[in-house]
Design a protein around this motif. Structure first.
Motif, PDB file in Angstrom:
ATOM      1  N   HIS A  38      -0.828  -2.974 -50.503  1.00 17.55           N
ATOM      2  CA  HIS A  38       0.196  -3.584 -51.003  1.00 17.55           C
ATOM      3  C   HIS A  38      -0.090  -5.213 -51.378  1.00 17.55           C
ATOM      4  CE1 HIS A  38       2.926  -0.302 -49.203  1.00 17.55           C
ATOM      5  NE2 HIS A  38       2.482  -0.230 -50.399  1.00 17.55           N
ATOM      6  N   LYS A  39       0.291  -5.657 -52.564  1.00 13.81           N
ATOM      7  CA  LYS A  39      -0.163  -6.974 -52.875  1.00 13.81           C
ATOM      8  C   LYS A  39       1.076  -7.710 -53.896  1.00 13.81           C
ATOM      9  CE  LYS A  39      -5.081  -6.096 -53.272  1.00 13.81           C
ATOM     10  NZ  LYS A  39      -6.340  -6.444 -54.019  1.00 13.81           N
ATOM     11  N   VAL A  40       0.809  -9.027 -53.704  1.00 13.78           N
ATOM     12  CA  VAL A  40       1.946  -9.661 -54.522  1.00 13.78           C
ATOM     13  C   VAL A  40       1.272 -10.245 -55.907  1.00 13.78           C
ATOM     14  CG1 VAL A  40       3.408 -12.037 -54.323  1.00 13.78           C
ATOM     15  CG2 VAL A  40       3.012 -10.441 -52.166  1.00 13.78           C
ATOM     16  N   PRO A  41       2.128 -10.122 -56.970  1.00 16.23           N
ATOM     17  CA  PRO A  41       1.617 -10.495 -58.288  1.00 16.23           C
ATOM     18  C   PRO A  41       1.342 -12.000 -58.160  1.00 16.23           C
ATOM     19  CG  PRO A  41       3.654  -9.357 -58.479  1.00 16.23           C
ATOM     20  CD  PRO A  41       3.345  -9.123 -57.021  1.00 16.23           C
ATOM     21  N   PRO A  42       0.914 -12.605 -59.162  1.00 14.49           N
ATOM     22  CA  PRO A  42       0.532 -14.062 -58.960  1.00 14.49           C
ATOM     23  C   PRO A  42       1.721 -14.824 -59.369  1.00 14.49           C
ATOM     24  CG  PRO A  42      -0.796 -13.120 -60.870  1.00 14.49           C
ATOM     25  CD  PRO A  42      -0.083 -11.839 -60.284  1.00 14.49           C
ATOM     26  N   GLU A  43       1.798 -15.958 -59.002  1.00 15.34           N
ATOM     27  CA  GLU A  43       2.846 -17.030 -59.471  1.00 15.34           C
ATOM     28  C   GLU A  43       2.765 -16.843 -60.871  1.00 15.34           C
ATOM     29  OE1 GLU A  43       3.837 -20.746 -57.828  1.00 15.34           O
ATOM     30  OE2 GLU A  43       2.562 -20.138 -55.792  1.00 15.34           O
ATOM     31  N   GLY A  44       3.947 -17.118 -61.553  1.00 19.61           N
ATOM     32  CA  GLY A  44       4.064 -17.213 -63.004  1.00 19.61           C
ATOM     33  C   GLY A  44       4.064 -15.600 -63.476  1.00 19.61           C
TER      34      GLY A  44
ATOM     35  N   LEU B   8       3.956   0.760 -55.973  1.00 19.08           N
ATOM     36  CA  LEU B   8       4.068   0.575 -54.553  1.00 19.08           C
ATOM     37  C   LEU B   8       4.282  -0.771 -54.058  1.00 19.08           C
ATOM     38  CD1 LEU B   8       1.569   3.430 -53.148  1.00 19.08           C
ATOM     39  CD2 LEU B   8       4.139   3.856 -53.537  1.00 19.08           C
ATOM     40  N   SER B   9       3.386  -1.633 -54.675  1.00 16.73           N
ATOM     41  CA  SER B   9       3.543  -3.028 -54.297  1.00 16.73           C
ATOM     42  C   SER B   9       4.911  -3.725 -54.344  1.00 16.73           C
ATOM     43  CB  SER B   9       2.333  -3.827 -54.727  1.00 16.73           C
ATOM     44  OG  SER B   9       1.198  -3.399 -54.041  1.00 16.73           O
ATOM     45  N   LEU B  10       5.315  -3.336 -55.701  1.00 15.13           N
ATOM     46  CA  LEU B  10       6.745  -3.743 -56.392  1.00 15.13           C
ATOM     47  C   LEU B  10       7.590  -3.331 -55.466  1.00 15.13           C
ATOM     48  CD1 LEU B  10       6.024  -3.900 -60.219  1.00 15.13           C
ATOM     49  CD2 LEU B  10       6.376  -5.875 -58.666  1.00 15.13           C
ATOM     50  N   GLU B  11       7.718  -2.047 -54.940  1.00 18.41           N
ATOM     51  CA  GLU B  11       8.814  -1.453 -54.211  1.00 18.41           C
ATOM     52  C   GLU B  11       8.600  -2.143 -52.950  1.00 18.41           C
ATOM     53  OE1 GLU B  11       8.830   2.978 -56.235  1.00 18.41           O
ATOM     54  OE2 GLU B  11       7.392   2.671 -54.707  1.00 18.41           O
ATOM     55  N   ALA B  12       7.384  -2.441 -52.326  1.00 19.37           N
ATOM     56  CA  ALA B  12       7.461  -3.112 -51.077  1.00 19.37           C
ATOM     57  C   ALA B  12       8.179  -4.605 -51.247  1.00 19.37           C
ATOM     58  CB  ALA B  12       6.126  -3.302 -50.633  1.00 19.37           C
ATOM     59  N   LEU B  13       8.234  -5.001 -52.334  1.00 16.37           N
ATOM     60  CA  LEU B  13       8.688  -6.350 -52.661  1.00 16.37           C
ATOM     61  C   LEU B  13      10.346  -6.151 -52.971  1.00 16.37           C
ATOM     62  CD1 LEU B  13       6.337  -8.115 -54.823  1.00 16.37           C
ATOM     63  CD2 LEU B  13       6.955  -8.632 -52.568  1.00 16.37           C
ATOM     64  N   GLY B  14      10.829  -4.856 -52.862  1.00 14.00           N
ATOM     65  CA  GLY B  14      12.171  -4.579 -52.991  1.00 14.00           C
ATOM     66  C   GLY B  14      12.580  -4.070 -54.674  1.00 14.00           C
ATOM     67  N   TYR B  15      11.694  -3.996 -55.381  1.00 12.28           N
ATOM     68  CA  TYR B  15      12.090  -3.322 -56.672  1.00 12.28           C
ATOM     69  C   TYR B  15      12.505  -1.948 -56.482  1.00 12.28           C
ATOM     70  CZ  TYR B  15      10.898  -7.902 -58.755  1.00 12.28           C
ATOM     71  OH  TYR B  15      10.935  -9.033 -59.264  1.00 12.28           O
TER      72      TYR B  15
ATOM     73  N   THR C 266      -2.600 -10.992 -55.136  1.00 14.55           N
ATOM     74  CA  THR C 266      -3.212 -11.248 -53.766  1.00 14.55           C
ATOM     75  C   THR C 266      -2.162 -11.290 -52.705  1.00 14.55           C
ATOM     76  OG1 THR C 266      -2.195 -13.542 -54.186  1.00 14.55           O
ATOM     77  CG2 THR C 266      -4.488 -13.039 -54.885  1.00 14.55           C
ATOM     78  N   CYS C 267      -2.528 -11.708 -51.400  1.00 10.82           N
ATOM     79  CA  CYS C 267      -1.659 -11.881 -50.198  1.00 10.82           C
ATOM     80  C   CYS C 267      -1.097 -10.392 -49.972  1.00 10.82           C
ATOM     81  CB  CYS C 267      -0.460 -12.661 -50.229  1.00 10.82           C
ATOM     82  SG  CYS C 267      -0.891 -14.316 -51.075  1.00 10.82           S
ATOM     83  N   THR C 268      -2.212  -9.688 -49.380  1.00 13.44           N
ATOM     84  CA  THR C 268      -1.586  -8.280 -48.731  1.00 13.44           C
ATOM     85  C   THR C 268      -0.305  -8.313 -48.022  1.00 13.44           C
ATOM     86  OG1 THR C 268      -3.703  -7.498 -48.893  1.00 13.44           O
ATOM     87  CG2 THR C 268      -2.262  -6.330 -47.645  1.00 13.44           C
ATOM     88  N   LEU C 269       0.629  -7.516 -48.466  1.00 15.93           N
ATOM     89  CA  LEU C 269       1.646  -7.649 -47.616  1.00 15.93           C
ATOM     90  C   LEU C 269       1.884  -6.853 -46.058  1.00 15.93           C
ATOM     91  CD1 LEU C 269       4.069  -6.411 -50.656  1.00 15.93           C
ATOM     92  CD2 LEU C 269       4.041  -8.640 -49.766  1.00 15.93           C
ATOM     93  N   PRO C 270       2.507  -7.435 -45.384  1.00 14.73           N
ATOM     94  CA  PRO C 270       2.518  -6.671 -44.089  1.00 14.73           C
ATOM     95  C   PRO C 270       3.101  -5.448 -43.694  1.00 14.73           C
ATOM     96  CG  PRO C 270       4.198  -8.269 -44.021  1.00 14.73           C
ATOM     97  CD  PRO C 270       3.535  -8.474 -45.396  1.00 14.73           C
ATOM     98  N   THR C 271       2.726  -4.560 -44.869  1.00 14.58           N
ATOM     99  CA  THR C 271       3.312  -2.978 -44.787  1.00 14.58           C
ATOM    100  C   THR C 271       1.898  -2.303 -44.801  1.00 14.58           C
ATOM    101  OG1 THR C 271       3.273  -3.062 -46.978  1.00 14.58           O
ATOM    102  CG2 THR C 271       5.251  -3.545 -45.730  1.00 14.58           C
ATOM    103  N   GLU C 272       2.200  -1.099 -44.538  1.00 17.00           N
ATOM    104  CA  GLU C 272       0.807  -0.063 -44.784  1.00 17.00           C
ATOM    105  C   GLU C 272       0.643   0.210 -45.991  1.00 17.00           C
ATOM    106  OE1 GLU C 272       1.175   3.823 -42.843  1.00 17.00           O
ATOM    107  OE2 GLU C 272       2.508   3.054 -41.261  1.00 17.00           O
ATOM    108  N   GLY C 273      -0.867   0.289 -46.271  1.00 20.53           N
ATOM    109  CA  GLY C 273      -1.449   0.483 -47.755  1.00 20.53           C
ATOM    110  C   GLY C 273      -1.990  -0.732 -48.436  1.00 20.53           C
TER     111      GLY C 273
END
Length: 135
Positions: A59-65, A91-98, A50-57
């Motif tokens: 990109h989402k965030v995996p759920p808590e847990g 791409l979403s994980l990379e946007a989170l810094g992985y 969920t929660c589309t990240l404020p970047t292009e594409g």
């Protein structure tokens, strides 16, 4: 059109034994549909991100847990059936810094990649699993 986010067999071979593996498929796309499941994979269906990240594409965030590795350089393999959602997860994980994320495709669309890290090799027909992944 080729998926530019797909990993290579070489890059997957390098990380397969230590990678945190994420399966982004829905439950009804796996064994009930006749497709193999990687036993080591953590199921985090793409629809739960969920929660589309404020970047292009897309990109989402995996759920808590989700218990992702704390080390942002730890190897991670994402996969679905063929690489589309696995690529979005990468791409979403990379946007989170992985920094060490690999899209492993999946048993249906990219059996040659699945053979590297999965528990079985799809032979091109839905539901068939032949052999085992190289150890």
């Amino acid at each position: 059109m080729a998926n530019p986010t797909l990993a290579t067999t070489t890059s997957l071979e390098a990380v397969k034994d230590t990678a945190f593996i994420i399966d982004v498929r829905e439950e009804d796309e796996k064994e009930p549909a006749g497709l193999p499941v990687c036993k080591r994979a953590k199921a985090i269906p793409w629809k739960s991100w969920t929660c589309t990240l404020p970047t292009e594409g897309d990109h989402k965030v995996p759920p808590e847990g989700s218990n992702l590795p704390e080390d942002k350089s730890a190897p991670i393999i994402t996969h679905c059936n063929g690489g589309g959602r696995g690529g979005k997860a990468k791409l979403s994980l990379e946007a989170l810094g992985y920094t060490n994320v690999h899209n492993g495709g999946g048993p249906k669309g990219t059996p040659e990649l699945w053979a590297v890290y999965g528990d079985g090799v799809a032979d091109g027909t839905v539901g068939a699993v032949v052999g085992t992944a190289a150890q």
